[in-house]
Design a protein around this motif. Structure first.
Motif, PDB file in Angstrom:
ATOM      1  N   LEU A   1       0.836  -1.205   0.000  1.00  0.00           N
ATOM      2  CA  LEU A   1       0.000   0.000   0.000  1.00  0.00           C
ATOM      3  C   LEU A   1       0.870   1.253   0.000  1.00  0.00           C
ATOM      4  N   TYR A   2       1.871   1.278   0.872  1.00  0.00           N
ATOM      5  CA  TYR A   2       2.762   2.433   0.931  1.00  0.00           C
ATOM      6  C   TYR A   2       3.457   2.652  -0.417  1.00  0.00           C
ATOM      7  N   LEU A   3       3.834   1.566  -1.061  1.00  0.00           N
ATOM      8  CA  LEU A   3       4.503   1.687  -2.355  1.00  0.00           C
ATOM      9  C   LEU A   3       3.565   2.281  -3.393  1.00  0.00           C
ATOM     10  N   GLN A   4       2.323   1.805  -3.424  1.00  0.00           N
ATOM     11  CA  GLN A   4       1.345   2.346  -4.368  1.00  0.00           C
ATOM     12  C   GLN A   4       1.083   3.818  -4.096  1.00  0.00           C
ATOM     13  N   MET A   5       0.987   4.178  -2.822  1.00  0.00           N
ATOM     14  CA  MET A   5       0.753   5.574  -2.458  1.00  0.00           C
ATOM     15  C   MET A   5       1.962   6.433  -2.839  1.00  0.00           C
ATOM     16  N   PHE A   6       3.149   5.885  -2.640  1.00  0.00           N
ATOM     17  CA  PHE A   6       4.375   6.620  -2.960  1.00  0.00           C
ATOM     18  C   PHE A   6       4.508   6.857  -4.459  1.00  0.00           C
ATOM     19  N   LEU A   7       4.142   5.847  -5.237  1.00  0.00           N
ATOM     20  CA  LEU A   7       4.239   5.981  -6.693  1.00  0.00           C
ATOM     21  C   LEU A   7       3.085   6.803  -7.261  1.00  0.00           C
ATOM     22  N   GLY A   8       1.906   6.733  -6.645  1.00  0.00           N
ATOM     23  CA  GLY A   8       0.776   7.552  -7.082  1.00  0.00           C
ATOM     24  C   GLY A   8      -0.281   6.834  -7.875  1.00  0.00           C
ATOM     25  N   ASN A   9      -0.284   5.510  -7.859  1.00  0.00           N
ATOM     26  CA  ASN A   9      -1.231   4.756  -8.668  1.00  0.00           C
ATOM     27  C   ASN A   9      -2.561   4.566  -7.943  1.00  0.00           C
ATOM     28  N   HIS A  10      -3.277   5.671  -7.711  1.00  0.00           N
ATOM     29  CA  HIS A  10      -4.574   5.617  -7.041  1.00  0.00           C
ATOM     30  C   HIS A  10      -5.364   6.876  -7.371  1.00  0.00           C
ATOM     31  N   SER A  11      -6.617   6.913  -6.977  1.00  0.00           N
ATOM     32  CA  SER A  11      -7.473   8.071  -7.249  1.00  0.00           C
ATOM     33  C   SER A  11      -7.009   9.284  -6.459  1.00  0.00           C
ATOM     34  N   GLY A  12      -7.271  10.451  -7.009  1.00  0.00           N
ATOM     35  CA  GLY A  12      -6.908  11.692  -6.332  1.00  0.00           C
ATOM     36  C   GLY A  12      -6.883  12.846  -7.306  1.00  0.00           C
ATOM     37  N   SER A  13      -6.437  13.984  -6.845  1.00  0.00           N
ATOM     38  CA  SER A  13      -6.307  15.147  -7.715  1.00  0.00           C
ATOM     39  C   SER A  13      -5.189  14.927  -8.722  1.00  0.00           C
ATOM     40  N   ILE A  14      -5.186  15.723  -9.755  1.00  0.00           N
ATOM     41  CA  ILE A  14      -4.279  15.524 -10.885  1.00  0.00           C
ATOM     42  C   ILE A  14      -2.818  15.415 -10.457  1.00  0.00           C
ATOM     43  N   GLY A  15      -2.372  16.305  -9.580  1.00  0.00           N
ATOM     44  CA  GLY A  15      -0.950  16.348  -9.285  1.00  0.00           C
ATOM     45  C   GLY A  15      -0.541  15.971  -7.884  1.00  0.00           C
ATOM     46  N   GLU A  16      -1.462  15.423  -7.087  1.00  0.00           N
ATOM     47  CA  GLU A  16      -1.119  15.176  -5.688  1.00  0.00           C
ATOM     48  C   GLU A  16      -0.923  13.699  -5.344  1.00  0.00           C
ATOM     49  N   THR A  17      -1.125  12.790  -6.294  1.00  0.00           N
ATOM     50  CA  THR A  17      -1.118  11.370  -5.935  1.00  0.00           C
ATOM     51  C   THR A  17       0.278  10.792  -5.768  1.00  0.00           C
ATOM     52  N   SER A  18       1.257  11.241  -6.556  1.00  0.00           N
ATOM     53  CA  SER A  18       2.581  10.624  -6.530  1.00  0.00           C
ATOM     54  C   SER A  18       3.533  11.356  -5.593  1.00  0.00           C
ATOM     55  N   ALA A  19       3.826  10.744  -4.456  1.00  0.00           N
ATOM     56  CA  ALA A  19       4.792  11.323  -3.522  1.00  0.00           C
ATOM     57  C   ALA A  19       6.178  11.383  -4.154  1.00  0.00           C
ATOM     58  N   LEU A  20       6.512  10.374  -4.948  1.00  0.00           N
ATOM     59  CA  LEU A  20       7.825  10.323  -5.597  1.00  0.00           C
ATOM     60  C   LEU A  20       8.056  11.539  -6.479  1.00  0.00           C
ATOM     61  N   LEU A  21       7.093  11.859  -7.323  1.00  0.00           N
ATOM     62  CA  LEU A  21       7.252  12.968  -8.264  1.00  0.00           C
ATOM     63  C   LEU A  21       7.211  14.316  -7.550  1.00  0.00           C
ATOM     64  N   LEU A  22       6.418  14.414  -6.512  1.00  0.00           N
ATOM     65  CA  LEU A  22       6.373  15.658  -5.740  1.00  0.00           C
ATOM     66  C   LEU A  22       7.685  15.892  -5.005  1.00  0.00           C
TER      67      LEU A  22
END
Length: 330
Positions: free
Chosen positions: A187-208
């Motif tokens: 789950l943490y990995l998916q959240m970190f990569l951003g592969n889930h529902s959310g606003s356009i630019g806030e899902t991927s912790a890695l890219l941010l």
């Protein structure tokens, strides 16, 4: 003898010397946001790019036309309107109607920025004001989420954000099912990569974090406020019995902490003020998440702290020097 005219510019304290002008600083922020925008296009499709383009064009046009109507000098080349439009788009659902993105962007520029004197006069972050108004005016559109194009599971749960699932009474296990994760590490990995529902630019912790690292290395932002906000969110979530790691990775904490809570105009300039701002924003975010009607609280958490900035800057004000008394001979 040739007469030379000198121009004396008066401005309020504090005064800082920097090698960056407004245009260069805003340009670097735009560059730092590009990874998050690219991630939005990857996860949600080309419509993410369309929503962003409409938001930016609306912001630039609103600033240009408003200042022209008042016969003021236009400043669209400083790129601040582009940053506002881009930030607003990144905190919108990809399914947002284009007209709504345009209205929110224009409102952010005209009402939250220009009516207070333009750049440097606004007391609140314009992009967040725009989002707050859209959320109050069209909540149905602002909570209509789209699943990631690369989601492992596509069903009713994937159209809700991870925070939305919890707000509806779900558990972390339900969140794991929605992203196809077999356990918390996944789950943490998916959240970190951003592969889930959310606003356009806030899902991927890695890219941010990639964009944030660029701003830190180039010394565009100070780390005090983001670190304080993230730490406060982590600790407060733990105190409320929530998963603190999930709370930091979910929603707009990272986008808000690095790209909105570091805004030069609407955040404190003193070191202690920056720490206090970040802690307050993190605490308010968690309180709104836990006790409010909305699953996310970053927008209102930062806006509430924006109001307190003049007072935060007065906490142990920085001394720039002392006047040494002169001895007077009798």
């Amino acid at each position: 003898m040739e007469n030379k005219t000198m121009k004396l510019v008066l401005s309020g304290a504090p005064h800082f010397v920097t090698g960056y002008d407004i245009q260069k600083t805003m340009g670097m922020v735009i560059i730092a946001l590009l990874p998050a925008l690219a991630g939005g296009v990857y996860f949600f499709g080309l419509r993410a790019l369309l929503v962003t383009a409409v938001s930016i064009v609306s912001a630039v046009a609103a600033e240009f036309l408003f200042r022209k109507a008042l016969r003021r000098e236009t400043h669209v080349t400083d790129l601040s309107a582009v940053v506002t439009g881009m930030l607003l788009a990144l905190i919108l659902p990809v399914s947002s109607p284009l007209w709504m993105a345009a209205i929110g962007s224009a409102f952010a520029i005209i009402v939250a920025k220009e009516l207070f004197g333009g750049l440097g006069g606004n007391f609140a972050n314009p992009a967040l004001v725009g989002r707050a108004v859209l959320l109050m005016s069209w909540p149905a559109f602002m909570t209509r989420w789209s699943p990631s194009l690369h989601a492992a599971v596509v069903d009713a749960t994937t159209t809700a954000t991870p925070l939305g699932i919890l707000k509806l009474g779900g558990t972390i296990t339900d969140v794991m099912k929605s992203v196809g994760a077999s356990g918390k590490p996944a789950l943490y990995l998916q959240m970190f990569l951003g592969n889930h529902s959310g606003s356009i630019g806030e899902t991927s912790a890695l890219l941010l974090l990639l964009g944030a690292a660029f701003l830190v290395v180039t010394r565009v932002i100070d780390l005090r406020t983001p670190v304080a906000m993230i730490a406060a969110t982590f600790v407060a979530s733990w105190l409320f019995g929530q998963d603190p790691t999930f709370s930091v990775l979910a929603g707009g904490i990272l986008l808000g902490a690095f790209f909105m809570a570091t805004d030069y105009v609407t955040t404190p300039v003193t070191p202690i003020g920056k720490w206090a701002f970040g802690i307050g924003a993190g605490l308010m975010t968690v309180l709104i998440r836990q006790l409010g009607n909305f699953p996310e609280g970053v927008t209102y958490g930062i806006l509430l702290m924006n109001v307190l900035v003049p007072y935060l800057d007065k906490i142990i004000p920085r001394k720039f020097g002392f006047v040494k008394p002169r001895k007077v001979n009798a």
